[in-house]
Design a protein around this motif. Structure first.
Motif, mmCIF file in Angstrom:
data_model
loop_
_atom_site.group_PDB
_atom_site.id
_atom_site.type_symbol
_atom_site.label_atom_id
_atom_site.label_comp_id
_atom_site.label_asym_id
_atom_site.label_seq_id
_atom_site.Cartn_x
_atom_site.Cartn_y
_atom_site.Cartn_z
ATOM 1 N N UNK A 27 0.600 -1.399 0.066
ATOM 2 C CA UNK A 27 -0.007 0.041 -0.021
ATOM 3 C C UNK A 27 0.894 1.312 0.013
ATOM 4 N N UNK A 28 1.913 1.163 0.735
ATOM 5 C CA UNK A 28 2.712 2.502 0.930
ATOM 6 C C UNK A 28 3.597 2.483 -0.404
ATOM 7 N N UNK A 29 4.078 1.675 -0.924
ATOM 8 C CA UNK A 29 4.827 1.640 -2.325
ATOM 9 C C UNK A 29 3.894 2.145 -3.479
ATOM 10 N N UNK A 30 2.724 1.588 -3.479
ATOM 11 C CA UNK A 30 1.651 2.134 -4.648
ATOM 12 C C UNK A 30 1.308 3.589 -4.289
ATOM 13 N N UNK A 31 1.210 3.940 -2.987
ATOM 14 C CA UNK A 31 0.948 5.544 -2.692
ATOM 15 C C UNK A 31 2.004 6.258 -3.147
ATOM 16 N N UNK A 32 3.379 5.912 -2.724
ATOM 17 C CA UNK A 32 4.586 6.567 -3.088
ATOM 18 C C UNK A 32 4.660 6.952 -4.671
ATOM 19 N N UNK A 33 4.120 5.622 -5.415
ATOM 20 C CA UNK A 33 4.189 5.646 -6.895
ATOM 21 C C UNK A 33 3.387 6.790 -7.512
ATOM 22 N N UNK A 34 2.361 7.215 -6.722
ATOM 23 C CA UNK A 34 1.395 8.273 -7.420
ATOM 24 C C UNK A 34 1.893 9.561 -7.056
ATOM 25 N N UNK A 35 2.761 9.979 -6.266
ATOM 26 C CA UNK A 35 3.346 11.250 -5.874
ATOM 27 C C UNK A 35 4.367 11.817 -6.943
ATOM 28 N N UNK A 36 3.934 12.881 -7.367
ATOM 29 C CA UNK A 36 4.789 13.510 -8.451
ATOM 30 C C UNK A 36 5.719 14.674 -7.620
ATOM 31 N N UNK A 139 -3.248 0.465 9.046
ATOM 32 C CA UNK A 139 -3.511 0.184 10.581
ATOM 33 C C UNK A 139 -4.234 -1.060 10.450
ATOM 34 N N UNK A 140 -4.224 -1.966 11.423
ATOM 35 C CA UNK A 140 -4.848 -3.089 11.657
ATOM 36 C C UNK A 140 -6.228 -2.896 11.903
ATOM 37 N N UNK A 141 -7.020 -3.582 10.962
ATOM 38 C CA UNK A 141 -8.709 -3.543 11.493
ATOM 39 C C UNK A 141 -9.192 -4.678 11.979
ATOM 40 N N UNK A 142 -8.561 -5.110 13.191
ATOM 41 C CA UNK A 142 -8.789 -6.357 13.912
ATOM 42 C C UNK A 142 -8.190 -6.154 15.155
ATOM 43 N N UNK A 169 -9.363 11.769 5.424
ATOM 44 C CA UNK A 169 -9.597 11.574 3.748
ATOM 45 C C UNK A 169 -9.761 10.439 3.283
ATOM 46 N N UNK A 170 -9.133 9.314 4.050
ATOM 47 C CA UNK A 170 -9.495 7.839 3.653
ATOM 48 C C UNK A 170 -9.299 6.969 5.081
ATOM 49 N N UNK A 171 -10.290 6.085 5.295
ATOM 50 C CA UNK A 171 -10.311 5.065 6.371
ATOM 51 C C UNK A 171 -10.934 3.848 5.891
ATOM 52 N N UNK A 172 -10.384 3.284 5.047
ATOM 53 C CA UNK A 172 -11.190 2.179 4.528
ATOM 54 C C UNK A 172 -10.629 0.908 4.252
ATOM 55 N N UNK A 173 -11.113 -0.096 4.211
ATOM 56 C CA UNK A 173 -10.445 -1.539 3.840
ATOM 57 C C UNK A 173 -9.360 -1.331 2.796
ATOM 58 N N UNK A 174 -8.128 -1.874 3.101
ATOM 59 C CA UNK A 174 -7.087 -1.976 2.237
ATOM 60 C C UNK A 174 -7.148 -2.965 1.218
ATOM 61 N N UNK A 175 -7.154 -2.697 0.210
ATOM 62 C CA UNK A 175 -7.377 -3.398 -0.929
ATOM 63 C C UNK A 175 -6.069 -4.420 -1.653
ATOM 64 N N UNK A 176 -4.985 -3.807 -1.191
ATOM 65 C CA UNK A 176 -3.622 -4.037 -1.557
ATOM 66 C C UNK A 176 -2.637 -4.511 -0.370
ATOM 67 N N UNK A 177 -3.369 -5.083 0.474
ATOM 68 C CA UNK A 177 -2.433 -5.573 1.789
ATOM 69 C C UNK A 177 -1.590 -6.885 1.183
ATOM 70 N N UNK A 185 -6.582 -4.884 7.321
ATOM 71 C CA UNK A 185 -5.860 -3.802 7.371
ATOM 72 C C UNK A 185 -6.755 -2.831 6.784
ATOM 73 N N UNK A 186 -6.479 -1.344 7.435
ATOM 74 C CA UNK A 186 -7.208 -0.223 6.828
ATOM 75 C C UNK A 186 -6.254 0.581 6.184
ATOM 76 N N UNK A 187 -6.560 1.299 5.009
ATOM 77 C CA UNK A 187 -5.604 2.559 4.456
ATOM 78 C C UNK A 187 -6.145 3.640 4.988
ATOM 79 N N UNK A 188 -5.144 4.405 5.505
ATOM 80 C CA UNK A 188 -5.486 5.533 6.205
ATOM 81 C C UNK A 188 -4.871 6.857 5.691
ATOM 82 N N UNK A 189 -5.547 8.011 5.282
ATOM 83 C CA UNK A 189 -5.088 9.210 4.987
ATOM 84 C C UNK A 189 -5.725 10.305 5.569
ATOM 85 N N UNK A 190 -4.921 10.944 6.502
ATOM 86 C CA UNK A 190 -5.333 12.107 7.119
ATOM 87 C C UNK A 190 -4.736 13.377 6.882
#
Length: 193
Positions: A27-36, A139-142, A169-177, A185-190
């Motif tokens: 999730x963090x790798x793919x997030x960093x890939x999107x930052x220009x 973050x863990x969702x369990x 901004x986002x607090x949702x189930x992580x699709x790419x764990x 896991x939850x993907x969190x963006x605050x």
């Protein structure tokens, strides 16, 4: 349980590092890939072996910083990444750290802290971020059956901690764990208010 520097150093020395996946978190790798904007000042607290920092630095993020209070992963990181700027490596307690960042990446740090420190974590993250800065990660969702770390939690619990200080901004189930963490896991963006 007293989760001090000696506890974590012992875990590293015993190679009892179940949180260490040996590569950047997907999730963090793919997030960093999107930052220009490669000029962002980034902090990775509780960085451990800091695979995300290596990845970010390799992508051109020259202002990525790591922090850990165990000397073992810091020494290993310096040895394995000799080109990484020493001035961007902090061997200290997160709660004592001073600095201002555009982005803080969360990867198995929150779940390693005693849950009694969660409000302090939120306040410190808020203090470390520049206006409009973001805290992003997983973050863990369990809950866990054993006494932590890791310590789990829920979307509802995390919302209560973060809402006063951050816009969620986002607090949702992580699709790419990674496969062993799928569905937990939850993907969190605050964003700092």
């Amino acid at each position: 349980m007293f989760l001090d520097e000696a506890y974590w150093t012992n875990r590293y020395n015993e190679k009892s590092t179940g949180w260490d996946i040996g590569s950047p978190s997907t999730p963090l790798k793919q997030y960093l890939d999107q930052i220009s904007n490669k000029d962002l000042k980034i902090l990775i607290p509780g960085a451990g072996n800091a695979y995300e920092a290596v990845y970010a630095f390799g992508m051109g993020f020259e202002k990525v910083h790591i922090l850990d209070f165990s000397p073992v992963p810091i020494a290993q990181f310096k040895k394995s990444c000799p080109d990484f700027p020493v001035s961007n490596i902090f061997l200290e307690n997160f709660f004592s750290h001073e600095g201002k960042y555009d982005l803080i990446l969360e990867q198995t740090f929150f779940c390693a802290l005693d849950p009694q420190l969660r409000k302090d974590y939120v306040r410190k993250m808020h203090d470390l971020l520049l206006p409009g800065g973001k805290l992003t990660g997983v973050m863990f969702a369990r809950e866990f059956a054993h006494e932590g770390p890791p310590f789990g939690g829920s979307k509802e619990e995390y919302s209560q901690y973060f809402m006063p200080e951050f816009e969620i901004l986002k607090l949702e189930p992580c699709y790419n764990s990674i496969p062993p963490r799928q569905g937990s896991e939850l993907f969190v963006q605050l964003r700092k208010n």
